[in-house]
Design an enzyme around this catalytic site. Structure first.
Site, short mmCIF file in Angstrom:
data_model
loop_
_atom_site.label_atom_id
_atom_site.label_comp_id
_atom_site.label_asym_id
_atom_site.label_seq_id
_atom_site.Cartn_x
_atom_site.Cartn_y
_atom_site.Cartn_z
N GLY A 356 0.77 -1.23 0.00
CA GLY A 356 0.00 0.00 0.00
C GLY A 356 0.80 1.28 0.00
O GLY A 356 0.23 2.35 0.19
N VAL A 357 2.14 1.21 -0.24
CA VAL A 357 2.93 2.45 -0.23
C VAL A 357 3.13 3.01 -1.63
O VAL A 357 3.75 4.06 -1.79
CB VAL A 357 4.30 2.24 0.44
CG1 VAL A 357 4.13 1.92 1.91
CG2 VAL A 357 5.10 1.14 -0.25
N SER A 676 16.24 -8.50 17.30
CA SER A 676 16.09 -7.12 17.74
C SER A 676 15.27 -6.97 19.03
O SER A 676 15.22 -5.89 19.61
CB SER A 676 15.45 -6.27 16.63
OG SER A 676 14.16 -6.76 16.31
N LYS A 719 10.13 0.89 12.58
CA LYS A 719 9.87 0.67 14.01
C LYS A 719 9.51 1.98 14.70
O LYS A 719 8.59 2.03 15.53
CB LYS A 719 11.11 0.05 14.66
CG LYS A 719 11.39 -1.37 14.21
CD LYS A 719 12.70 -1.88 14.80
CE LYS A 719 13.00 -3.30 14.35
NZ LYS A 719 14.28 -3.80 14.86
#
Length: 769
Positions: A356-357, A676, A719
């Site tokens: 969706g970008v 992470s 993030k």
């Protein structure tokens, strides 16, 4: 003896001593030099230019050796030019060009050929050889004056003069003719001429051979035509194949119009001969006809000329997409290189980012900005290699691959070709489509791409290939190496607001048959849609919600409510129901054992709440929430660090013997992996063991080591955007990730406080109360 003399640079002409020739003089400097010579002793120095195309030569543009000539006659011609008749006197070498304006003048030294003993056997043999070769050359090239030239040559007894006259009557390159003039040794000069004559005579023989071959081929084609006419007459008598013959001739004419390579033409001609020999109603004739038509319908010579205008391209990119500044900048750089290099070869761009970008629409904008046709092929779920390369014709129902099918349908050999979802290619017993793509996307190989069905090479090097993917993790490494990855990150709330206002709302109002007369979206309504009804990196879900509102308004209008519906934050729930998300609200209070982490997924960044419970037991560690191997190892590393530093952290020294530790990450149905979350799990376990609460508004990410070091991780931008959506106030990042903060939007950097940490102790100080 050095002598100063006027000089004329000649274009494409070398004058030899003892040579009478006329030529036209048109340049102003040359005319002035000629007039100066006439005022003196009628002698002038002629020297050839190195490049005949140079209009205004300088001292560096002429050779060092020329000829002193005597002007016999001058005649002014219409248009200002002068025709000159000159007689070559002797060779001369330029010492220095002492004057360039208003005409050229040079200091020269004149020299004569040394005497040669022509009675020596080797020199006599050389002269005879030269005469024989020259006669052969003249007979092959000259037709009008060959008798005059040959009769004159037989009277010459000096090898140097013989070489000069031969060179003057041969069609040589300017530098080759000049090499003869510059050679001071008469015998050596004649040897050079002999080598030139030998070469030219060999070329002449080859030309004759080729001409004879062409004539023989024409005779054969006439014979073949006669035989085909006989076969056609026989078929007509039998009542079979009249229509097929006409169709074959049409296809054959089309083949020769395409002017393909000899290899391809020969192959298709052979197929046409087979087709002509088949009964028109046979199944094999249909298969053969389909194959031939497929090959002939390919756009072998059809291409769209690039219209690369960076200003226009930038306008199109800005018109179609909001934000994405780095991606737009890289695309403009790519187009600039294409415009300068005039080469179709370039890097294969791979646009990587969450759904969706706007990856696919960027590819369409690139095609629109360069004026090329756009071709789209989705690779999601493709498992058959034949989808790329086609089926072999031995199979029943064989067809070409999708690549050649799309090229044929777009009727251009240089479209913009988009491979969508390249990270979702599968592999099974039918082959590996990703490996087939290696040949398609490699600029060094795709110049002769061979589809299994077509079996003829087609040039794909002119195609501009673009790929899209959500992640590079599942793309095979050899395929990824052939592509240049452009990362497209998720959008901030502010960017989504602008995209919705500029693109999505007008698009959906029009798509649902409405107009601004019946519906309007308040800024507060769009913000509510972004914050309360969607939580995504792209804008696809946002567009769906806008469409949902438009459909409900459309229904009301059809039912009779033909008033304007103004959508705002207060009435949005009437159309979409209760709010689904709580933006900028961290539910609950600061708790023991609950740490806020940040994770990266293929759909963007996510916040992660890691919970730890400490129970009486025997030192068992339990990990739940579908954690991958790397994440489980991070949890074990955190426990080992806490055991090693239990005294300074205020933890019971034998907790690993008397306590069971259960680490859980909610949304247990979703697989999670990666290093992470190491620091987040460490803080959660430490909080549970010490009873100290964790600040809920502090989120963190980073890999930890057994020594307590916090290492860098990826996906920082996604993030941090996820933390911003959740309403986090402070983010703990590894110190090595400081450079990634520059990529964050300014509005996000201003809203959040970033703390760079390098040790676990830094995180303890910031996160624990």
């Amino acid at each position: 003896m050095i002598e100063k003399m006027p000089m004329i640079p000649l274009r494409g002409l070398v004058v030899f001593p003892n040579m009478v020739i006329h030529f036209d003089v048109g340049r102003e400097k040359s005319i002035l030099a000629l007039e100066k010579a006439m005022m003196l002793d009628q002698r002038i120095f002629l020297v050839s230019q190195k490049d005949p195309e140079t209009a205004l030569p300088t001292a560096e543009d002429v050779f060092d050796v020329g000829t002193i000539v005597k002007v016999k006659q001058m005649l002014k011609m219409p248009g200002g030019t002068v025709r000159v008749l000159v007689d070559g006197v002797s060779r001369a070498n330029i010492i220095e060009i002492c004057q360039e304006n208003p005409f050229f003048a040079a200091d020269i030294t004149e020299y004569e050929d040394p005497e040669v003993n022509i009675n020596k056997p080797d020199i006599a043999a050389l002269m005879r050889t030269a005469l024989a070769l020259f006669e052969e050359y003249i007979n092959g090239h000259q037709s009008n004056r060959k008798n005059d030239i040959l009769s004159g040559m037989n009277q010459i007894i000096e090898p140097g003069r013989m070489a000069d006259i031969m060179a003057a009557n041969m069609d040589l390159k300017i530098d080759e003719t000049q090499s003869v003039l510059a050679n001071a040794d008469p015998v050596e000069r004649l040897r050079v001429i002999v080598s030139f004559l030998s070469r030219e005579n060999e070329i002449c023989k080859l030309e004759d051979t080729i001409s004879n071959k062409v004539k023989n081929q024409m005779d054969k084609s006439q014979r073949d035509y006669y035989l085909r006419e006989q076969m056609r007459a026989i078929r007509e008598e039998l009542g079979d194949g009249e229509n097929l013959d006409a169709e074959v001739e049409v296809l054959r004419a089309k083949l020769h119009e395409l002017n393909l390579s000899e290899k391809i033409t020969k192959k298709i001609d052979k197929e046409l001969d087979k087709l002509a020999a088949m009964p028109s109603n046979s199944a094999d004739a249909s298969v053969s006809r389909t194959y031939i038509e497929w090959v002939l319908d390919l756009p072998w010579n059809a291409s769209v000329e690039d219209e690369i205008d960076l200003i226009h391209a930038n306008e199109i990119l800005e018109e179609d997409h909001y934000g994405l500044d780095k991606v737009k900048e890289r695309i403009l750089e790519y187009l600039a290189v294409q415009a300068l290099a005039k080469s179709e070869k370039g890097p294969i761009l791979c646009l990587v980012g969450p759904p969706g970008v706007g990856k696919t629409s960027i590819a369409k904008s690139i095609a629109r900005s360069v004026g090329r046709k756009f071709v789209h092929m989705s690779l999601g779920g493709v498992r058959d290699e034949a989808e790329i390369r086609g089926h072999r014709r031995t199979y029943i129902g064989a067809i070409p691959g999708r690549v050649m099918t799309e090229i044929k349908e777009c009727e251009s050999k240089n479209p913009v070709f988009l491979f969508d979802e390249v990270d979702k290619i599968g592999t099974d017993f039918r082959g590996d489509p990703a490996s087939a793509l290696l040949e398609v996307l490699d600029p060094e190989q795709n110049k002769e791409f061979v589809d299994h069905y077509l079996e003829v090479p087609f040039d794909l090097s002119n195609v501009m290939f673009i790929c899209t993917a959500n992640t590079t993790d599942t793309i095979p490494r050899p395929l990824l190496d052939r592509m240049e990855v452009l990362e497209i990150s998720g959008y901030t709330a502010e960017e989504k607001l602008n995209i919705a206002k500029k693109y999505l709302v007008p698009k959906q109002i029009k798509a649902n048959g409405l107009s601004t007369k019946y519906i309007s979206f308040n800024i507060s309504a769009i913000k509510s849609l972004i914050n309360d009804y969607t939580r995504e990196s792209g804008v696809r879900g946002l567009e769906k919600e806008i469409a949902n509102v438009c459909r409900k308004v459309a229904r009301k209008i059809v039912e009779g409510e033909k008033t304007k519906h103004s959508i705002n934050a207060n009435n949005i729930e009437e159309y979409l129901g209760k709010k689904r998300y709580h933006y900028d609200k961290l539910l609950g209070k600061n708790e023991v054992g609950v740490a806020t982490g940040l994770a990266w997924t293929v759909v963007g960044g996510e916040t992660l709440f890691i919970e730890t419970a400490v129970l009486p037991g025997a030192g068992k560690l339990q990990l739940t929430g579908q954690l991958g191997d790397v994440m489980q190892e991070s949890a074990k590393a955190a426990i080992s660090y806490l055991r090693a530093h239990s005294e300074e952290l205020g933890i019971e020294e034998d907790f690993y013997k008397t306590k069971d530790i259960h680490v859980h990450i909610p949304e247990g149905a979703v697989p999670k992996d990666g290093p992470s979350a190491g620091i987040t799990m460490c803080m959660s376990v430490l909080s549970a063991l010490t009873g100290r609460r964790l600040r809920k508004e502090v989120a963190m990410t980073g890999e930890i080591t057994l020594r307590g070091k916090v290492l860098a991780v990826g996906g920082i931008k996604e993030k941090v955007l996820a933390a911003h959506r959740m309403g986090i106030k402070k983010v703990l990042l590894p110190e090595e990730c400081s450079k990634d903060l520059e990529e964050l939007p300014e509005s996000v950097r201003n809203d959040l406080k970033f703390v760079l940490i390098s040790e676990v102790s830094d995180a303890i100080r910031e996160a624990l109360i």
